[in-house]
Design an enzyme around this catalytic site. Structure first.
Site, PDB file in Angstrom:
ATOM      1  CD  GLU A 169     -32.415  94.702   3.557  1.00 16.49           C
ATOM      2  OE1 GLU A 169     -32.114  93.509   3.768  1.00 16.49           O
ATOM      3  OE2 GLU A 169     -33.585  95.097   3.332  1.00 16.49           O
ATOM      4  CG  ASP A 210     -37.865  92.804   4.472  1.00 15.79           C
ATOM      5  OD1 ASP A 210     -37.528  93.753   3.733  1.00 15.79           O
ATOM      6  OD2 ASP A 210     -37.488  91.626   4.282  1.00 15.79           O
ATOM      7  CG  HIS A 253     -34.863  90.540   7.234  1.00 17.89           C
ATOM      8  ND1 HIS A 253     -33.618  89.979   7.213  1.00 17.89           N
ATOM      9  CD2 HIS A 253     -34.933  91.327   6.122  1.00 17.89           C
ATOM     10  CE1 HIS A 253     -32.969  90.393   6.131  1.00 17.89           C
ATOM     11  NE2 HIS A 253     -33.736  91.218   5.461  1.00 17.89           N
TER      12      HIS A 253
HETATM   13  N1  LIG Z   1     -36.938  90.484   1.852  1.00 14.69           N
HETATM   14  C1  LIG Z   1     -37.064  90.227   0.567  1.00 14.69           C
HETATM   15  O1  LIG Z   1     -37.307  89.083   0.200  1.00 14.69           O
HETATM   16  N2  LIG Z   1     -36.932  91.189  -0.367  1.00 14.69           N
HETATM   17  C2  LIG Z   1     -36.550  92.549  -0.174  1.00 14.69           C
HETATM   18  C3  LIG Z   1     -35.076  92.691   0.043  1.00 14.69           C
HETATM   19  C4  LIG Z   1     -34.615  92.227   1.395  1.00 14.69           C
HETATM   20  O2  LIG Z   1     -35.016  92.776   2.421  1.00 14.69           O
HETATM   21  O3  LIG Z   1     -33.813  91.308   1.469  1.00 14.69           O
HETATM   22  C5  LIG Z   1     -36.975  93.363  -1.399  1.00 14.69           C
HETATM   23  O4  LIG Z   1     -36.507  94.504  -1.532  1.00 14.69           O
HETATM   24  O5  LIG Z   1     -37.759  92.856  -2.211  1.00 14.69           O
HETATM   25 ZN   LIG Z   2     -33.122  91.915   3.582  1.00 15.40          ZN
HETATM   26 ZN   LIG Z   3     -35.462  94.417   3.305  1.00 18.60          ZN
END
Ligand SMILES: NC(=O)N[C@@H](CC(=O)O)C(=O)O
Ligand SMILES: [Zn+2]
Ligand SMILES: [Zn+2]
Length: 441
Positions: A138, A306, A238
């Site tokens: 991403e 995610d 997301h």
């Molecule tokens: N989604 C999150 O809050 N964290 C993800 C990173 C991301 O996808 O932005 C991570 O790698 O911890």
């Molecule tokens: Zn992300």
């Molecule tokens: Zn992510």
């Protein structure tokens, strides 16, 4: 092997023959051959394994949070047969050597995998894009875990470079200019002389108040404009707001929704506390309902988790200090199937969101459908066997879940290219087969 009398997502009852790594036939009745192993499905639900296009398995760099071994066991136990790892590891996956290093670690994976490449000011675009990447992404338009947020010019360069190489770009779409600094404690003042913390908050909901819906709207808009101008294949990771989804779809791009943005909202934060902190954050119940509608009616292309594990100790901190992210790879299909059982989604929709459409969007022609000639990536479910989700029973190193106590429908077994990687009859057991890089060979 002959799987007898399975119910497919569309309700058809079928026998499915597996030969080696592939599905050889899908027919109303197939006569067993001499010595053929019979697997009685007894009318249970047979789905193509989930393709989770968005996981963070944390190796290299953070093996205490997750490893390829632990993350892929969680995947297999949740009916996921392909995972796509993100680049915010340590070191980040931004050049040829780091892709090779990650691929070597991924050799531990029980399930098939893809490796994404990341973008930072130090990336080596020529080297990186010459690798067998799953996608570029991403790509972070704002800082998240790993602090890989980049500026507009670098984003445009990255999208141009990926598009020249025929590679899709997945985007973390939040715009920090639209964050509400007034809720953040003034100790976080970046030294720009601006008054911050006027409405300073320390409750868990503060994270949602800080990283506003408008930050997503603005970033989706900006990213899609770049994508349209450059003729890129952009996929918005997301998406958490109805408006973010609508903007991506209006621009002709694809988007994904996570199980947590589909099923949880700001109303859950008093209970979840920092264990409900992630980027983008949980939204209002009204927005969550709008997201759910768009997932159910086919507007949203895919569900991806995610999966972003952090240890309990790391999460157990003040709201401004805890890391962002929640685990999810093991609970996604079980939760979606529980929704389907309650009639809120169709089983076909679940199949499309988790398998058929991710395979189509990311060009995996042999995956995502139960059809002769395809990879035998399969999972069998008893839709009447709901189980309460317990963080301590899951296989991620996180050991916790934001869905504690929710109903899930977990697989009886999961198969990757014809080999059983997980089964749960009397006891749980994992296979010893290893996954392959879906972009190699
Ligand atoms: N989604 C999150 O809050 N964290 C993800 C990173 C991301 O996808 O932005 C991570 O790698 O911890
Ligand atoms: Zn992300
Ligand atoms: Zn992510």
């Amino acid at each position: 092997m002959l799987i007898q009398d399975a119910t497919l997502a569309d309700g058809r009852r079928r026998d499915v023959r597996v030969e080696g790594e592939r599905i050889a036939a899908v027919e109303r009745r197939l006569s067993p051959r001499d010595d053929e192993r019979i697997v009685a499905a007894d009318g249970k639900l047979l789905l193509p394994g989930m393709i989770d296009a968005h996981v963070h398995f944390r190796e290299p760099g953070f093996p205490d949070k997750e490893t390829w071994a632990s993350g892929s066991r969680a995947a297999a136990a949740g009916g996921v047969t392909t995972v796509v790892d993100q680049p915010n590891t340590e070191p980040p996956t931004i050049d040829g050597e780091r892709v090779a290093e990650k691929a070597a670690l991924a050799a531990d994976s029980l399930v098939d995998f893809g490796i994404n490449g990341g973008v930072t000011p130090d990336w080596n675009s020529d080297e990186l894009l010459a690798e067998p990447l799953f996608a570029l992404g991403e790509v972070f338009l704002a800082d998240s875990t790993g602090e890989m947020g980049i500026d507009a010019d670098l984003f445009t360069d990255a999208v141009a470079a990926a598009t020249e190489h025929g590679i899709a770009v997945t985007v973390h779409a939040e715009d920090a200019d639209e964050f509400d600094e007034s809720v953040r404690p003034s100790s976080e003042d970046a030294g720009d002389g601006q008054r911050q913390g006027a409405n300073e908050r320390t409750d868990a909901d503060a994270w949602s108040a800080f990283r506003t819906p408008e930050a997503e709207h603005a970033a989706v808009e900006r990213a899609c404009r770049v994508g349209e101008e450059l003729g890129a294949q952009l996929h918005v990771a997301h998406t958490s707001t109805p408006d973010g989804i609508d903007r991506a779809k209006r621009a002709g791009m694809t988007c994904e929704v996570t199980p947590h943005h589909l099923l949880l909202s700001r109303d859950d934060l008093p209970e979840l506390g920092t264990f409900g902190r992630m980027n983008p954050p949980l939204r209002s119940e009204q927005r969550r309902e709008g997201v759910f509608e768009r997932v159910a009616d086919g507007t949203v292309d895919i569900v991806a988790t995610d999966h972003a594990p952090h240890t309990r100790a790391e999460k157990d901190a003040a709201i401004w200090d805890a890391p962002s992210g929640v685990p999810g790879v093991e609970t996604a299909l079980p939760l979606l199937l529980a929704e389907a059982r309650e009639g809120r989604l169709s089983y076909e929709r679940v199949r499309d969101l988790t398998a058929a459409t991710p395979a189509a969007v990311f060009d995996l022609p042999r995956k995502g459908r139960i059809e002769a000639g395809n990879d035998a990536d399969l999972a069998l479910f008893d839709p009447d066997a709901t189980r309460e989700i317990r963080g301590e029973q899951l296989h991620s190193k996180a050991g916790w879940t934001p869905f504690e106590g929710w109903d899930g429908i977990f697989p009886e077994w999961t198969m990757v290219r014809g080999k059983t990687v997980y089964r749960n009859d009397k006891d749980e057991a994992f296979g010893d087969a290893r996954g392959e890089n879906v972009r190699s060979g």
